[in-house]
Design an enzyme around this catalytic site. Structure first.
Site, mmCIF file in Angstrom:
data_model
loop_
_atom_site.group_PDB
_atom_site.id
_atom_site.type_symbol
_atom_site.label_atom_id
_atom_site.label_comp_id
_atom_site.label_asym_id
_atom_site.label_seq_id
_atom_site.Cartn_x
_atom_site.Cartn_y
_atom_site.Cartn_z
ATOM 1 N N ASP A 275 0.814 -1.222 0.000
ATOM 2 C CA ASP A 275 0.000 0.000 0.000
ATOM 3 C C ASP A 275 0.841 1.263 0.000
ATOM 4 O O ASP A 275 0.374 2.319 -0.375
ATOM 5 C CB ASP A 275 -0.913 0.050 1.232
ATOM 6 C CG ASP A 275 -2.021 -0.974 1.171
ATOM 7 O OD1 ASP A 275 -2.631 -1.113 0.095
ATOM 8 O OD2 ASP A 275 -2.271 -1.641 2.188
ATOM 9 N N THR B 273 9.838 9.391 6.886
ATOM 10 C CA THR B 273 10.098 10.058 8.169
ATOM 11 C C THR B 273 11.588 10.183 8.494
ATOM 12 O O THR B 273 12.374 9.292 8.199
ATOM 13 C CB THR B 273 9.389 9.274 9.289
ATOM 14 O OG1 THR B 273 8.011 9.136 8.953
ATOM 15 C CG2 THR B 273 9.520 9.960 10.630
ATOM 16 N N SER C 255 5.258 14.509 10.902
ATOM 17 C CA SER C 255 4.030 15.111 10.365
ATOM 18 C C SER C 255 4.364 16.075 9.233
ATOM 19 O O SER C 255 3.593 16.232 8.297
ATOM 20 C CB SER C 255 3.295 15.892 11.462
ATOM 21 O OG SER C 255 2.934 15.044 12.519
ATOM 22 N N ARG D 277 -4.093 5.679 3.783
ATOM 23 C CA ARG D 277 -4.966 5.881 4.949
ATOM 24 C C ARG D 277 -6.133 4.911 4.957
ATOM 25 O O ARG D 277 -6.533 4.411 6.010
ATOM 26 C CB ARG D 277 -5.416 7.345 4.989
ATOM 27 C CG ARG D 277 -4.225 8.206 5.353
ATOM 28 C CD ARG D 277 -4.421 9.683 5.339
ATOM 29 N NE ARG D 277 -3.168 10.289 5.805
ATOM 30 C CZ ARG D 277 -2.862 11.576 5.722
ATOM 31 N NH1 ARG D 277 -3.728 12.424 5.191
ATOM 32 N NH2 ARG D 277 -1.712 12.032 6.180
ATOM 33 N N THR E 124 -0.953 11.471 11.994
ATOM 34 C CA THR E 124 -1.569 11.392 13.320
ATOM 35 C C THR E 124 -3.037 11.835 13.275
ATOM 36 O O THR E 124 -3.468 12.487 12.317
ATOM 37 C CB THR E 124 -0.836 12.320 14.314
ATOM 38 O OG1 THR E 124 -1.051 13.673 13.875
ATOM 39 C CG2 THR E 124 0.652 12.039 14.360
ATOM 40 N N ARG F 171 -9.416 21.821 7.422
ATOM 41 C CA ARG F 171 -9.034 22.801 6.396
ATOM 42 C C ARG F 171 -9.907 22.690 5.150
ATOM 43 O O ARG F 171 -10.040 23.645 4.393
ATOM 44 C CB ARG F 171 -7.567 22.608 5.991
ATOM 45 C CG ARG F 171 -6.609 23.082 7.056
ATOM 46 C CD ARG F 171 -5.192 23.236 6.551
ATOM 47 N NE ARG F 171 -4.343 23.665 7.638
ATOM 48 C CZ ARG F 171 -4.261 24.924 8.069
ATOM 49 N NH1 ARG F 171 -4.943 25.884 7.479
ATOM 50 N NH2 ARG F 171 -3.497 25.233 9.096
HETATM 51 C C1 FAD Z 1 6.308 1.894 14.785
HETATM 52 C C2 FAD Z 1 6.372 2.960 13.748
HETATM 53 C C3 FAD Z 1 6.483 2.625 12.420
HETATM 54 C C4 FAD Z 1 6.613 3.611 11.454
HETATM 55 N N1 FAD Z 1 6.796 3.252 10.150
HETATM 56 C C5 FAD Z 1 7.107 4.222 9.257
HETATM 57 C C6 FAD Z 1 7.498 3.865 7.955
HETATM 58 O O1 FAD Z 1 7.531 2.680 7.609
HETATM 59 N N2 FAD Z 1 7.861 4.847 7.095
HETATM 60 C C7 FAD Z 1 7.823 6.154 7.455
HETATM 61 O O2 FAD Z 1 8.150 6.994 6.636
HETATM 62 N N3 FAD Z 1 7.422 6.525 8.698
HETATM 63 C C8 FAD Z 1 7.090 5.579 9.607
HETATM 64 N N4 FAD Z 1 6.731 5.950 10.874
HETATM 65 C C9 FAD Z 1 6.700 7.361 11.223
HETATM 66 C C10 FAD Z 1 5.276 7.913 11.466
HETATM 67 O O3 FAD Z 1 4.574 8.022 10.270
HETATM 68 C C11 FAD Z 1 5.424 9.234 12.217
HETATM 69 O O4 FAD Z 1 5.791 8.913 13.541
HETATM 70 C C12 FAD Z 1 4.178 10.063 12.235
HETATM 71 O O5 FAD Z 1 3.929 10.573 10.959
HETATM 72 C C13 FAD Z 1 4.265 11.229 13.223
HETATM 73 O O6 FAD Z 1 5.416 11.957 13.052
HETATM 74 P P1 FAD Z 1 6.365 12.285 14.295
HETATM 75 O O7 FAD Z 1 6.598 11.032 15.040
HETATM 76 O O8 FAD Z 1 7.518 13.027 13.800
HETATM 77 O O9 FAD Z 1 5.478 13.197 15.225
HETATM 78 P P2 FAD Z 1 5.434 14.780 15.178
HETATM 79 O O10 FAD Z 1 5.170 15.224 13.805
HETATM 80 O O11 FAD Z 1 6.604 15.320 15.891
HETATM 81 O O12 FAD Z 1 4.126 15.024 16.068
HETATM 82 C C14 FAD Z 1 4.158 15.042 17.502
HETATM 83 C C15 FAD Z 1 2.787 15.421 17.990
HETATM 84 O O13 FAD Z 1 2.456 16.736 17.550
HETATM 85 C C16 FAD Z 1 1.257 16.706 16.836
HETATM 86 N N5 FAD Z 1 1.273 17.701 15.768
HETATM 87 C C17 FAD Z 1 2.145 17.801 14.778
HETATM 88 N N6 FAD Z 1 1.823 18.819 13.959
HETATM 89 C C18 FAD Z 1 0.698 19.366 14.470
HETATM 90 C C19 FAD Z 1 -0.139 20.440 14.081
HETATM 91 N N7 FAD Z 1 0.090 21.152 12.974
HETATM 92 N N8 FAD Z 1 -1.204 20.731 14.852
HETATM 93 C C20 FAD Z 1 -1.473 20.027 15.950
HETATM 94 N N9 FAD Z 1 -0.719 18.997 16.351
HETATM 95 C C21 FAD Z 1 0.352 18.667 15.619
HETATM 96 C C22 FAD Z 1 1.142 15.327 16.327
HETATM 97 O O14 FAD Z 1 -0.186 15.000 16.050
HETATM 98 C C23 FAD Z 1 1.691 14.540 17.478
HETATM 99 O O15 FAD Z 1 0.710 14.381 18.451
HETATM 100 C C24 FAD Z 1 6.582 4.956 11.825
HETATM 101 C C25 FAD Z 1 6.440 5.303 13.168
HETATM 102 C C26 FAD Z 1 6.347 4.315 14.133
HETATM 103 C C27 FAD Z 1 6.256 4.713 15.567
#
Ligand code: FAD
Ligand code: FAD
Ligand code: FAD
Ligand code: FAD
Lengths: 382, 382, 382, 382
Positions: A95, A129, A135, A248, A370, A380
């Protein structure tokens, strides 16, 4: 109310999936959890059984199935049995990586990658990521620099599933020379094969989905040929955006399967356990909890099934997909939690499917966007 | 995702409903709230416009519509504009009284009652509940005693909608001589017309739905002819049970309409109001709340729409109907509450539709079977 | 765990309050709800019984009580019996208007107003909100313009409690000549007596608290003497800010009383009602709901009681007060809703105290600063 | 509002605890998680530092501290740093085993066991639960049969913390000859040392608290001397009941510490991470979530602190303790979940304290009496 999603083809495919699951995974999964690895043979066997690369056209060795309901069937089987890391691993391959290749890949790129993905000989990951970019993908700092006809890729990715034991990765990298602040056209996507300069960290010690090898990836001037550029230079972010609905929806499907499985497992457990001389289902609270579980599992299924059909018809837009992902993942979190509670102490032991579902669910409101990002997307678009 | 429930016929009917609602109700409703009464002319006008007794066969003056989607259209129009007591009043007439007459009434009974219900000249109520019998209808003590070919009915009912200004009531009464504890066959149903011995209390001062005249009914040896016995003696409770799915689906439909309307109204209000120099929708919290409202309104609509189709096909069983009623009514309670909050102080003023929705919703988890009884129904069927 | 808030004095005061409540309010309240008015004699009798203006020093006719626990006692008595509009009316007088006069009023102002407020001959309202200014008071447009030693006040206020039948109002008005955008020092507070140019709208038709006369106020060049300026010119907003903790604590106290009363009423009702041959408390779901009600009522009481003591010691800051108001009001909303559900249909009838509590609670998360504004206040202070 | 629980002594003890925690645990804990074991030296060092057996009288080598606030301090330190399995391990030793010995043990029994528990040379577990007996301890089937002056113990326990690497266990066993159905006096408690016939299973693979060695215990005619009978024969269940308040308070204390720590960690993380060019705390949703976290952490702390003082004064009854345990554990589950979400993907990685808190919290609504049993306890006492 009977469920109206599936037709006969799907049910036949389900038999295949059920059998595969029982034969290749059951009884072995607990060990994979300790190893943080799904053995390579499982991928190959899945390939042989036609469970990988479903959407790949026949010319590239696949079956050209563009009916998403077959993926639904597969997910449901893995989820039901608590083999959630397998669902995740295949999801990343089918996917997340595959659709980019199918939609934007050149003929050469397809010829090079698709057959190996279909037969399971190449395990892929999708590396978006980074430590400083989750995000917000515009903060991605991995870069690809032209070197003749090739590209040299350098940077660090994190939280990448299938990373520690995978063979290749779809990588989002900056291709604008990093002059200044990244813009909409600063990024491109590449298929990067394990080769010189490509290394990975040890699998993370995760709360759940332990059999999945989530790890860091490091690229130190990894050489990539022009063929492995996916689509056009500068289109990386717009491709990612365009493919979000499928990513998604896929997570929503898994989440909905968790909802149903949670109900089934809670029912099963409570029908077979007694306290104070009464079967747990004789307690009104148990019955009420089960009633809520059943109802919300149905509710979620209705919504997700409707979205699957919309997707099949090309009508699931970004906001719709965000709604479905938001709802189903939050619902899975809630229902697996309630169902776990009905298991008492047993729910805390990882060998129980409900413990697998609960810990997997906790990722679903984070991974793939998230819940906050989903709300932002929907909000939006109002 | 487009909604797939309606076809062209329904949309035409919606135009009729919208126009009726605008012409006959808007601007007048606030006064009816003070009077605890919907004027008789409104019923008659509704009758003339073909909005009452939809399912009545043509031979009895109706249109013989057994597609429930037309009732859905009607409910949605009343709910959207905050005219919830009208929705309730018509619901009692069409979804609670009518189906019994259609399903079990003799030809004479039909000939006597149906035309008057279709043209709105007779307003009916459905009198099951008593001071000591709500969830538990076996505790009903109103009795019907044979007197020659007639029956004499005595007893007290409470919480009966359309009671203070209605003309006739479908009454559940004991017909077993009250020898001992009531059993499954102790009860029968009668159409009882306002006549000697038939009186009512003053409309209750209710939290919401004030234009609906909910009141006590008193029967002091009210004479009823054999014609007015609905179906067979002793079948009262089994008829009630058999008709529950429609009654509950109807409430779910209204509830789902409240969910959608709540979202729409909250969006409208917040787009048009500012604080601290920002439009309310510019605040992230507002956007997130709206996103949740929109999502859950869609979720609930998916589920209810699916149930409407199942009902049309005769496939909505008691447990399904309980699920749909439970979900939609709890959801309406939650969403109207959230939407009200976004209105600030305005949400507390009854002239705002959201205040009407909120107070009406609070009844929906009680009336027509409480949420606890729904959970019991689903739980016992597991 | 015994509650540790009160001492003997408070319990004596409680007897007085209980007796007053029984004698002057019970049995009459339902009529006041219809009239949207608490009769003037009740205010006077309250004054005679020493229930108004508790904090007013003896020299101005009061008792100089600065222990907030006496106000807690009073609120609890009114809430318990469902006389919530009386609690609100006195709250506006004692917690919203009075503290400004006591803290910032000149000796003349005190001498003029306090005795009349203590004996109940003057009923006051607090007029901050306007159609375009609720959460955001800087948007207030009512203006006060100097005219010799006097001021002329013009503008419109809305949602003002005690407005339709009150005698005077504490009014927030711009005093900076409205040159440009309002700043921190653009506003002042005035005590404005009903006189030429002072008029009011009809009481709003509110969801609950109907006996309270919430209405619009219109000021058309109302003349106010220099004495009636409260404190200094330009300090209006800073005074409002400084008094927020008391206003919010007061609402938290009422909310906590609603929580306790909701539990007590639900317990009482369910202990005395049966369905299907069982007392409602014999059902596990009922017991579990009651357990949750009791627990959260205790939790909320612990928190609010702690805040009352902190307030008595001058240590309740703006963020603390926001926490207490946020928590208690949301809790009252939740618990009164759960308790209502346990009443079945009776909970929907306004003569039941639980219906009064539920509808009053719905205001508590809006009035005196919405829950969103509370979260903003806490969040900004982090 | 300042917290009013602690005095200077407690703060001094906190320094000791903080230092111990930093020196002996930090940096090593991750390895213990893999080993499912807290090394024996840590227990000994804890003993040397006076952190074990706090309530043991001086004559038996302890400090005779019966002020529960010192245990609170200790728990808070372990929780804050994510060393939750250490908190649990010490809790089992100090709150579950010790009180029985202190309250019911003979002088010989005390002399034999207490010094070894204080110095950490003997690690104890509390073995109540069996595969067929969790919530319902009357279903316990482990039996103790007299053999001369000794007892022979046979049976199987499960889910026992400190079992795999512990030295002795407090065991609940039937002593009535199992004639027929167990009654209130069918059970007794024994201190059982690892010796012939005493064996254990491998540590369970648990969702969280992995460093804690939860395992099965098997007793095959394990010989126990008369000295090791705790209190009187037949009093086992009544002792368990009598000690429940402390056991439950202890869990509430840990849960409340989790609430506070969750808020602190979420605040820390969000203050230091940016997306889309904004620090996470600049997003209104983040601020609102933090405000809710802070508020509920304070609310829970108020309630638990009040219970700690009531316990110190011997006034925490069974229903009170159930309220406190129910509330705090549910609150910990909720708040750690919310705080985790604010960590994004990092929250899913076990090295983060929030992941430890979240997974530990999931046990707290099950262990030591499930939330359902808490509600039953409160509900029955109404
Ligand atoms: C087990 C696991 C597997 C994963 N597998 C993959 C993978 O295969 N490939 C890949 O690319 N990624 C992968 N990820 C990454 C995952 O997609 C990201 O963790 C996710 O997108 C969130 O990003 P972040 O952890 O940087 O959180 P952040 O972006 O730092 O967010 C932290 C918090 O802030 C909130 N936040 C952020 N921006 C805003 C906003 N504008 N307004 C309000 N709140 C906000 C978020 O909702 C969250 O609660 C994986 C993660 C995990 C834990
Ligand atoms: C405004 C209004 C309009 C109405 N209109 C009509 C009408 O037109 N016609 C008509 O016949 N009736 C009408 N009703 C009555 C309505 O259907 C009943 O109020 C409803 O069925 C609940 O019955 P009850 O009020 O007696 O509550 P009870 O049956 O006394 O229930 C009280 C509480 O106990 C719970 N409870 C009951 N049994 C159980 C159980 N076994 N396990 C767990 N919990 C249980 C309930 O869920 C509820 O929370 C109306 C009511 C209202 C308020
Ligand atoms: C019955 C009743 C009695 C009252 N009595 C009095 C009285 O006696 N005296 C008096 O002065 N006032 C009184 N009020 C007014 C009351 O205090 C206001 O209604 C309240 O402060 C909210 O203001 P608003 O209604 O203008 O809502 P708005 O400020 O328009 O708010 C609308 C919505 O937007 C949200 N919102 C606003 N700003 C933000 C933001 N920055 N971020 C996120 N969300 C935001 C709010 O939380 C709310 O959900 C009364 C109101 C009622 C209904
Ligand atoms: C990690 C871990 C550590 C543990 N450590 C210890 C230890 O050190 N020592 C020890 O003795 N035990 C220990 N336990 C056991 C723990 O205390 C029990 O798991 C707990 O008491 C619940 O018992 P159960 O698992 O048998 O659940 P059950 O009793 O089977 O309960 C299953 C479900 O049914 C519900 N239920 C049961 N009865 C009723 C009722 N009457 N009404 C409504 N619902 C009901 C429960 O709430 C639960 O949701 C531990 C457990 C775990 C998971």
């Amino acid at each position: 109310m009977k469920r109206a999603l599936f037709e006969e083809d799907h049910e036949q495919f389900r038999e295949l999936a059920t059998e595969f699951n029982a034969r290749e995974i059951s009884g072995k999964y607990a060990q994979w959890e300790k190893d943080h690895q799904i053995p390579r043979e499982v991928w190959q066997s899945a390939g042989e059984n036609g469970l990988l690369g479903l959407a790949v056209p026949e010319e590239f060795g696949g079956m050209g199935i563009d009916d998403y309901r077959f993926r639904v069937v597969l997910d449901e089987e893995f989820v039901r049995s608590g083999h959630l890391a397998v669902a995740l691993a295949f999801h990343l391959h089918d996917d997340l990586v595959l659709p980019y290749l199918l939609s934007y890949g050149s003929a050469e790129l397809k010829a090079k990658w698709l057959p190996r993905m279909v037969d399971g000989s190449t395990i892929t990951s999708c590396a978006l990521t980074e430590p400083g970019a989750g995000s917000d993908l515009r903060a991605v700092r991995t870069k690809a620099v032209r070197d003749g006809d090739d590209w040299l890729i350098s940077g660090q990715k994190t939280f990448i599933g299938n990373a520690a034991f995978g063979d290749a990765s779809l990588v989002l990298a900056r291709t604008d020379g990093e002059s200044s602040r990244a813009g909409a056209h600063s990024f491109s996507l590449f298929m990067v094969e394990r080769s010189e300069g490509y290394s990975n960290g040890k699998p993370f010690d995760k709360m759940g989905l332990r059999a999945s090898d989530t790890a860091e990836l490091f690229f130190d001037e990894v050489r990539v040929s022009a063929t492995d550029l996916v689509g056009e230079v500068g289109q990386g972010l717009s491709y990612v955006k365009a493919q979000l609905p499928q990513a998604r929806l896929a997570l929503a499907v898994a989440a909905s399967a968790i909802c149903s499985a949670s109900f089934e497992q809670a029912l099963e457990h409570t029908k077979n356990r007694s306290t104070f001389g009464q079967v747990l289902t004789e307690y009104q609270n148990t019955r009420f909890e089960l009633a809520d579980l059943k109802t919300e599992a149905h509710v979620t299924q209705s919504f997700v099934d409707r979205a699957v059909l919309a997707f099949n018809e090309g009508e699931l837009n970004a906001s719709d997909a965000a709604e479905v992902k938001l709802w189903a993942s939050e619902s899975a979190k809630k229902l697996s939690d309630k169902a776990l509670q009905l298991h008492g102490g047993y729910g805390y032991i990882m060998e129980y499917p409900i413990a697998q579902s609960f810990t997997a669910s906790r990722l679903l409101t984070i991974f793939g966007g998230t819940s906050e990002i989903m709300r932002e997307t929907i909000g939006r678009a109002l």
